[in-house]
Design an enzyme around this catalytic site. Sequence first.
Site, PDB file in Angstrom:
ATOM      1  N   LEU A  75      39.766  23.861  46.048  1.00  0.00           N
ATOM      2  CA  LEU A  75      39.771  22.509  45.496  1.00  0.00           C
ATOM      3  C   LEU A  75      41.163  21.891  45.423  1.00  0.00           C
ATOM      4  CD1 LEU A  75      37.129  23.000  42.661  1.00  0.00           C
ATOM      5  CD2 LEU A  75      36.798  22.179  44.990  1.00  0.00           C
ATOM      6  N   CYS A  76      42.154  22.536  46.051  1.00  0.00           N
ATOM      7  CA  CYS A  76      43.499  21.969  46.098  1.00  0.00           C
ATOM      8  C   CYS A  76      43.572  20.864  47.153  1.00  0.00           C
ATOM      9  CB  CYS A  76      44.518  23.047  46.444  1.00  0.00           C
ATOM     10  SG  CYS A  76      44.950  24.121  45.061  1.00  0.00           S
ATOM     11  N   HIS A  77      44.431  19.891  46.881  1.00  0.00           N
ATOM     12  CA  HIS A  77      44.669  18.823  47.842  1.00  0.00           C
ATOM     13  C   HIS A  77      45.696  19.265  48.884  1.00  0.00           C
ATOM     14  CE1 HIS A  77      43.110  16.769  44.259  1.00  0.00           C
ATOM     15  NE2 HIS A  77      42.709  15.811  45.070  1.00  0.00           N
ATOM     16  N   MET A 111      50.181  24.906  42.273  1.00  0.00           N
ATOM     17  CA  MET A 111      49.476  25.923  43.048  1.00  0.00           C
ATOM     18  C   MET A 111      50.275  26.356  44.266  1.00  0.00           C
ATOM     19  SD  MET A 111      46.998  26.592  41.189  1.00  0.00           S
ATOM     20  CE  MET A 111      46.493  27.890  42.311  1.00  0.00           C
ATOM     21  N   GLU A 112      51.034  25.434  44.843  1.00  0.00           N
ATOM     22  CA  GLU A 112      51.868  25.788  45.987  1.00  0.00           C
ATOM     23  C   GLU A 112      52.969  26.767  45.569  1.00  0.00           C
ATOM     24  OE1 GLU A 112      49.410  22.600  47.245  1.00  0.00           O
ATOM     25  OE2 GLU A 112      50.569  22.848  45.408  1.00  0.00           O
ATOM     26  N   ASP A 126      53.076  44.998  51.427  1.00  0.00           N
ATOM     27  CA  ASP A 126      52.789  45.420  52.794  1.00  0.00           C
ATOM     28  C   ASP A 126      53.994  46.113  53.415  1.00  0.00           C
ATOM     29  OD1 ASP A 126      51.280  45.456  55.318  1.00  0.00           O
ATOM     30  OD2 ASP A 126      52.750  43.965  55.969  1.00  0.00           O
TER      31      ASP A 126
END
Length: 327
Positions: A75-77, A111-112, A126
């Site tokens: 739901l992020c733009h 969020m970014e 990793d």
Amino acid sequence: MTGLTHLDDDGRARMVDVGDKATTKRVATATATFTTRPDVIALVQADGLPKADVIATARIAGIAGAKRTSELIPLCHQLALSSVSLDFAFTEDSIVITATAKTTGQTGVEMEALTAASIAGLTLHDMVKAVDPASVLGDIRLLEKSGGKRGNWTPEASEPIEAPVARTVRPRTAAVIVASTAGAAGTREDLTGPRISAWLSEHDYAVDAVTVVSDADVHLAITAALDAAPAVLITTGGTGLSPSDRTPEATRPHLDRELPGIAEAIRTLGSTKTPTAALSRGLAGVSGGTVVVNLPGSTGGVKDGLAVLDGLLDHLVAQIAGGGAHE
């Protein structure tokens, strides 16, 4: 906020419509901690792992992750990122990742930043899993953000402010707050508060009090003043660019509707006399039925602000109360 923005009235997931939000510069910084053994930390610093260039690879991965956040979080733009940066700090048994994302747009970049820190941390895992598969990525959190309606935010800044609610304001009442650290300490006489109070009295508003507070305490004073539900709250001071100037940041979370035209009119009038008036970040708006206006801290700035409000304030108060002409 009192509810989840990504749910509609029926409880279904939705993408928030940000079309009516202001376009502002937005910055967010997030962090994550990658914990492993001290000997692995030493190998990373010495570039001695089978997969070389560990930190450089994690940095690139974090930037790439930030750019693809809208593909990973449903739901992020989609955002046009202007910058993504990552820093790595070493302790004896951990690597602290700090990611900062920037954009100019209608929604934030939290969020970014969080995605950048997370992807960088997963990439570290990793890179070292051959020697320490038990390494842990944790403490992923937002450190700070700025821009948009709510301005600057940090976890320590203040207690969460609930969304403004409609109050039964007390008609023809007003409060005045002077944000002046020197004035609060008694080392400088305040001339602006009495001037605003006298102007309000001339316009038939009963002034509850003229409160002089330090810049650090202005958010507490604004909250207390609004709790008393005056029809009008005028502040002076703390609207500039000094590190201690915090009045707009203390005001914005309380506003349910901004009145940018008033703030711009005050800046425009002031700019005809001094170019520095354009630097004022003062806001104007409505909080639960109370008209709130930030004025500059100078006597000239207050004079200009009151000149703009003269003939406008009563009309505005009447409209908010449900009356007044709408021409």
